[in-house]
Design an enzyme around this catalytic site. Structure first.
Site: not given
Ligand code: PGA
Length: 245
Positions: A160, A91
């Site tokens: 992401e 992440h």
């Molecule tokens: P968020 O986070 O939905 O708060 O933008 C997504 C993530 O970090 O997986």
């Protein structure tokens, strides 16, 4: 129609009481939540309680794990410390806040792949990298840690973009499609069709009830990794309600 997975990354938003309260609310709406493919990622310390209180057949995962499975690693958590279905690795908060590099993430991925849990590998570029036209080379670099053979194990790649996480700044569907197509092609060059069948692609970054309907029309998306909106029961419910079965 494919079944969309909702992965709720609670990060460090909910303490034990907050987690139990959320789970009790989920239990009270069995019909809605049981029919969806949901994975809940509580804080490590709350996983036991979440498992004990949950009465629905949903999956539970870990937000991260140690690269070792056992030993003298004070304060860390082994993938084998508790039975779970899935584990997030790489992440951007781990990469940036805890300075985890590709070598560490590769070791963690290996550890997860050798356990009972299915990994969700997060990848994505920062705003600076995007603005410098580096997105594709960053993706290549982050994917370079994938094993040569998956032996048909399940794997999820969560795209992401770091600039979309927690910012409310969501990429266009066109942009997401382009990136997921790029990722898919990289995976195709690495893996057999049998392996590819077990790989899912998620999108994550500021997903909420207002944008999920639009995002879901990106054909390559198999699921969503959701942070802040997933840790608020009403917001989470609004999201799940919009996923057509
Ligand atoms: P968020 O986070 O939905 O708060 O933008 C997504 C993530 O970090 O997986």
């Amino acid at each position: 129609m494919k079944k969309i997975t909702i992965a709720a990354n609670w990060k460090m938003y909910l303490d034990e009481l907050g987690s139990i309260d959320f789970i009790n609310k989920l239990n009270a709406e069995k019909e809605l939540f049981s029919s969806h493919d949901i994975i809940i990622f509580p804080s490590h310390a709350c996983i036991r309680s979440v498992k004990d209180y949950l009465k629905l057949d949903l999956k539970i995962g870990m937000q991260d794990c140690d690269l070792h499975k056992k030993g003298a690693y004070t304060g860390s958590t082994s993938i084998n410390s508790i039975r779970i279905d899935s584990c997030i690795v790489g992440h951007s908060e781990r990469r940036l806040v805890y300075e985890e590099n590709n070598d560490i993430i590769a070791e963690k991925l290996k550890t997860i792949l050798s356990s009972e849990a299915d990994p969700i590998l997060c990848i994505g570029e920062t705003l600076e990298q995007k603005d410098s036209n580096l997105t594709k080379s960053i993706i290549d670099n982050q994917l370079s840690i994938l094993p040569k053979d998956l032996h048909q194990q399940n794997l999820t790649i969560a795209y992401e973009p770091v600039w979309a996480i927690g910012s409310g700044d969501v990429p266009t569907n066109k942009y997401i499609h382009e990136m997921l197509s790029y990722i898919k092609n990289r995976l195709k060059s690495l893996y057999s069709t049998a392996d590819l069948d077990n790989i899912k692609l998620f999108y994550g970054g500021s997903v909420n009830a207002n944008n999920i309907n639009e995002l879901i029309s990106v054909e390559l998306i198999d699921g969503f990794l959701i942070g802040s909106a997933s840790a608020n029961f009403e917001k989470f419910k609004d999201i799940v309600k919009q996923i057509k079965l």
